[in-house]
Design a protein around this motif. Sequence first.
Motif, PDB file in Angstrom:
ATOM      1  N   ARG B 232       0.860  -1.174   0.000  1.00  0.00           N
ATOM      2  CA  ARG B 232       0.000   0.000   0.000  1.00  0.00           C
ATOM      3  C   ARG B 232       0.901   1.230   0.000  1.00  0.00           C
ATOM      4  NH1 ARG B 232      -5.683   1.500  -0.251  1.00  0.00           N
ATOM      5  NH2 ARG B 232      -5.476   3.742  -0.037  1.00  0.00           N
ATOM      6  N   VAL B 233       0.445   2.302  -0.596  1.00  0.00           N
ATOM      7  CA  VAL B 233       1.225   3.545  -0.577  1.00  0.00           C
ATOM      8  C   VAL B 233       1.529   3.917   0.875  1.00  0.00           C
ATOM      9  CG1 VAL B 233       1.184   6.015  -1.103  1.00  0.00           C
ATOM     10  CG2 VAL B 233       0.194   4.394  -2.724  1.00  0.00           C
ATOM     11  N   GLU B 234       2.793   4.235   1.151  1.00  0.00           N
ATOM     12  CA  GLU B 234       3.180   4.644   2.511  1.00  0.00           C
ATOM     13  C   GLU B 234       3.636   6.098   2.560  1.00  0.00           C
ATOM     14  OE1 GLU B 234       6.062   1.715   3.686  1.00  0.00           O
ATOM     15  OE2 GLU B 234       4.549   0.115   3.725  1.00  0.00           O
ATOM     16  N   ALA B 235       4.225   6.559   1.462  1.00  0.00           N
ATOM     17  CA  ALA B 235       4.660   7.952   1.404  1.00  0.00           C
ATOM     18  C   ALA B 235       4.882   8.346  -0.049  1.00  0.00           C
ATOM     19  CB  ALA B 235       5.940   8.163   2.205  1.00  0.00           C
ATOM     20  N   VAL B 236       4.786   9.651  -0.294  1.00  0.00           N
ATOM     21  CA  VAL B 236       5.021  10.181  -1.630  1.00  0.00           C
ATOM     22  C   VAL B 236       5.996  11.343  -1.477  1.00  0.00           C
ATOM     23  CG1 VAL B 236       3.931  11.592  -3.422  1.00  0.00           C
ATOM     24  CG2 VAL B 236       2.824   9.482  -2.658  1.00  0.00           C
ATOM     25  N   THR B 237       6.995  11.413  -2.359  1.00  0.00           N
ATOM     26  CA  THR B 237       7.932  12.537  -2.327  1.00  0.00           C
ATOM     27  C   THR B 237       7.663  13.427  -3.529  1.00  0.00           C
ATOM     28  OG1 THR B 237       9.578  11.166  -1.234  1.00  0.00           O
ATOM     29  CG2 THR B 237      10.375  13.183  -2.282  1.00  0.00           C
ATOM     30  N   ILE B 238       7.526  14.727  -3.265  1.00  0.00           N
ATOM     31  CA  ILE B 238       7.370  15.660  -4.374  1.00  0.00           C
ATOM     32  C   ILE B 238       8.577  16.592  -4.400  1.00  0.00           C
ATOM     33  CG2 ILE B 238       4.844  15.535  -4.179  1.00  0.00           C
ATOM     34  CD1 ILE B 238       4.871  18.424  -3.202  1.00  0.00           C
ATOM     35  N   ALA B 239       8.856  17.142  -5.561  1.00  0.00           N
ATOM     36  CA  ALA B 239       9.976  18.065  -5.704  1.00  0.00           C
ATOM     37  C   ALA B 239       9.578  19.195  -6.638  1.00  0.00           C
ATOM     38  CB  ALA B 239      11.204  17.338  -6.247  1.00  0.00           C
ATOM     39  N   GLU B 240      10.240  20.325  -6.452  1.00  0.00           N
ATOM     40  CA  GLU B 240      10.009  21.459  -7.347  1.00  0.00           C
ATOM     41  C   GLU B 240      10.626  21.153  -8.712  1.00  0.00           C
ATOM     42  OE1 GLU B 240      11.228  25.135  -5.579  1.00  0.00           O
ATOM     43  OE2 GLU B 240      10.716  26.291  -7.384  1.00  0.00           O
ATOM     44  N   VAL B 241      10.034  21.671  -9.769  1.00  0.00           N
ATOM     45  CA  VAL B 241      10.609  21.503 -11.105  1.00  0.00           C
ATOM     46  C   VAL B 241      11.050  22.861 -11.645  1.00  0.00           C
ATOM     47  CG1 VAL B 241       9.228  19.452 -11.634  1.00  0.00           C
ATOM     48  CG2 VAL B 241       8.380  21.713 -12.294  1.00  0.00           C
ATOM     49  N   GLY B 242      12.064  22.832 -12.495  1.00  0.00           N
ATOM     50  CA  GLY B 242      12.540  24.056 -13.137  1.00  0.00           C
ATOM     51  C   GLY B 242      11.731  24.360 -14.379  1.00  0.00           C
TER      52      GLY B 242
END
Lengths: 121, 431
Positions: B232-242
Amino acid sequence: MSTRELTCIGCPLGCALTVTMEGDTVTAVTGNTCPRGDAYARKEVTNPTRIVTSTVRVKGGVFPMANVKTAADIPKDKIFACVEALKDITVNAPVKIGDVILPNVAGTGVDIVAARNVAAN
Amino acid sequence: MKNYDLVIVGGGPAGLAAAVSARDHGIDSILIIERDKELGGILNQCIHNGFGLHTFKEELTGPEYASRFIEQVEERGIEYKLNTMVMDIAASDASSANGTVTKTVTAMNREDGMFEIQAKSVILAMGCRERSRGALNIPGYRPAGIFSAGTAQRLVNMEGYMPGREVVILGSGDIGLIMARRMTLEGAKVKVVAELMPYSGGLKRNIVQCLDDFGIPLKLSHTVVDIEGKNRVEAVTIAEVGPDRKPIPGTEERYTCDTLLLSCGLIPENELSRSAGIDINPVTSGPVVNDSLETSVDGIFACGNVLHVHDLVDYVSQEATAAGKNAAAYITNGAAKDAKSVEIFPVDGVRYTVPKYIRPAEMDDTLTVRFRVDAVYKNCSIATYFDDTLISRRKRPVMAPGEMEQVILDKKKLGEFPDLSKITIRIEESV
């Protein structure tokens, strides 16, 4: 004196509005491009309201759920009280659009009405 | 084999309005084929209000809007088949006395099995579907808990299931925004909405009433770079894009959650159109049509989200009404003579136009040409040229890719240009 920042929803421009208030009285609205922004800002800081839509369970119907809505807009701070009041409601099919599902939800004086027809099974 | 004058593929808002319009223009033999168990299409799961402001001058929920058209279909006694899937559409070589080409529609359901229907005309009204994770190239594991926003919407609003409790949403299209509010009202915690582009594709009203009202942060120019969890999904990482839309190292933020919703665009559903040999516009992923919304195959028309993704259902109903009327004319009068056709060229910020071709001799007195722009434009104008002559320039304080724009062409004006070779629609800086 206090200020509040809002985004106007009148059109895609989405003006960044600043409302200046003296207690409960609006003394100035800035940042708007048109009169709609001014009217929106004054209503939003003094008496913000929303239509709330949700669902209730249906017993004996061709579908397990029926969607419902407030028959008119209600004060924004009553949104959660409104959905809480709907949490455990189950209605019997048939359901017709406009049927009153819950009168006077959360003491707002506004009824919750059905927004979908569900025939009996 | 059964015969109908008109077969409509899809019983959503487009199919319903097209059927009503064709009937009102004199066609009695109509069949709507719908693969779901009820008419109404995607409107049935769109329980929020705001539909029909143009058509009915009131704000309806999706099912209410649908029911208005379903009632019109029922009142007229128009036939429909539910739980039935169209498998193939083929235009034959046989043509009738007035020049209509017979089409064979192959469909199947549990009662009848596979069966064929012959029709003089077909209206494509299959709608669109959501861009899936597979089309997005998101790295990470493939656990349970990743849903398209529309799937989550159906589960919550129609089936009565909650997809999860702690939610991250990728994409700020209107369905994603609407679901941020809906999940919140049903007791979930929506932690963040990440949007790849530097602007939201959703309406301002939805950003305010679905995110700001509930304190849900919207992170523009951000995307998902990792999904954790094996079952099951446990965490999601997001990042800024250029500006190149590539993640910027060092900007990663990790959100623990059990659910990721994807609201990353809609794609017209045109497998049937392609196999019928219909030309597809690569920009819209919908059929290329002329002023009568007729595709490259004689007597096959298209309307609604299968043609191009709309912002408002009101415009779908208008377009479908035109398609129904035009299909009725084709059935009654036969194929249009080989009329001169002029192409509309979308340039300088205009991504496409529907229709792409117009026939000045055949078109209605006025024709609404709809399109979308490719970026946010402030204080610009929509300019229309017949060859090199400026015909109209309309100032627009703001235009955004999330909203459709339009130009209205006037038959009389076109008549002043008998040698017209092309029409150009472009975005220009206001002067």
